[in-house]
Design an enzyme around this catalytic site. Sequence first.
Site, PDB file in Angstrom:
ATOM      1  N   TYR A 280       0.825  -1.212   0.000  1.00 18.40           N
ATOM      2  CA  TYR A 280       0.000   0.000   0.000  1.00 18.40           C
ATOM      3  C   TYR A 280       0.856   1.258   0.000  1.00 18.40           C
ATOM      4  O   TYR A 280       0.664   2.170  -0.820  1.00 18.40           O
ATOM      5  CB  TYR A 280      -0.941   0.001   1.207  1.00 18.40           C
ATOM      6  CG  TYR A 280      -1.884   1.182   1.229  1.00 18.40           C
ATOM      7  CD1 TYR A 280      -3.034   1.181   0.438  1.00 18.40           C
ATOM      8  CD2 TYR A 280      -1.627   2.301   2.025  1.00 18.40           C
ATOM      9  CE1 TYR A 280      -3.898   2.268   0.442  1.00 18.40           C
ATOM     10  CE2 TYR A 280      -2.483   3.385   2.029  1.00 18.40           C
ATOM     11  CZ  TYR A 280      -3.626   3.362   1.235  1.00 18.40           C
ATOM     12  OH  TYR A 280      -4.474   4.438   1.235  1.00 18.40           O
TER      13      TYR A 280
ATOM     14  N   LYS B  70       1.263   4.182  -3.084  1.00 19.47           N
ATOM     15  CA  LYS B  70       0.901   5.592  -2.939  1.00 19.47           C
ATOM     16  C   LYS B  70       2.092   6.505  -3.214  1.00 19.47           C
ATOM     17  O   LYS B  70       1.928   7.625  -3.725  1.00 19.47           O
ATOM     18  CB  LYS B  70       0.318   5.852  -1.546  1.00 19.47           C
ATOM     19  CG  LYS B  70      -1.028   5.172  -1.316  1.00 19.47           C
ATOM     20  CD  LYS B  70      -2.059   5.579  -2.357  1.00 19.47           C
ATOM     21  CE  LYS B  70      -3.435   5.027  -2.073  1.00 19.47           C
ATOM     22  NZ  LYS B  70      -4.442   5.453  -3.075  1.00 19.47           N
TER      23      LYS B  70
END
Length: 242
Positions: free
Chosen positions: A165, A169
């Site tokens: 994750y 990002k």
Amino acid sequence: MQTKKYVFITGANKGIGFETARQLGKMGYVILLGARNELKGEEAARILVNEGIEAHGIMLDVTRQDTIQAAVSQMEQKFGSLDVLINNAGISVGGAALPSQISLEDIRKTYDTNFFGMISVTQALLPLLQQSPAGRIVNLTSGLGSLAFNSDPEHEHAQFNLLAYNSSKAAVNMFTVTLAKEFRDTPLKINSADPGFTATDLNGFTGIGTVQQAAAIVVKLAVLDEDGPTGGFHGNDGELPW
């Protein structure tokens, strides 16, 4: 002469995406809600219509190029233009697996939605956005994608050591920077938005912020005037370090 302004939001049938749609809709924007599930998208649009907002559901799965092209064709034929793209769709898989142990399958799945899907949607919609006199692109990212925060052991984000994750990002932020440089001499403005640790199903509703608070920075970047920033990483408390 065009009087309506159109905004397309991916993953807009719930959470931050839906609240962003509601806030922009109340400002007079025509809302195009992207959703993987066509019925859920249509239901979300009906809720907004009942609140006096012009809204339309559009089936789109950011990991499927056929649905992206179908959505673009639908927008071209029915609306003819696009003023704002909000890349909101995102996932987190792999749980709290350590970076040395998380499966490549979970990393690839995360990137397919959070990064590659975002690029696919943006590239497909750029021709429509370039027709707008003031096109805006807002990429939903996270403070967890900040290398500065992750490398500071004292920062609150450092405890969330999520390779898939967090790195997806960080990649989104680089996409924002490079795309903004490409279009810096045009009316297009492209920025990354950190909505903060928000209570949504992405984190099992463990977040401390509300979707109303989270949507505020997204809306702010979506409606920037011609003097507004581009190529930045912004949260509700100001600009964030990469």
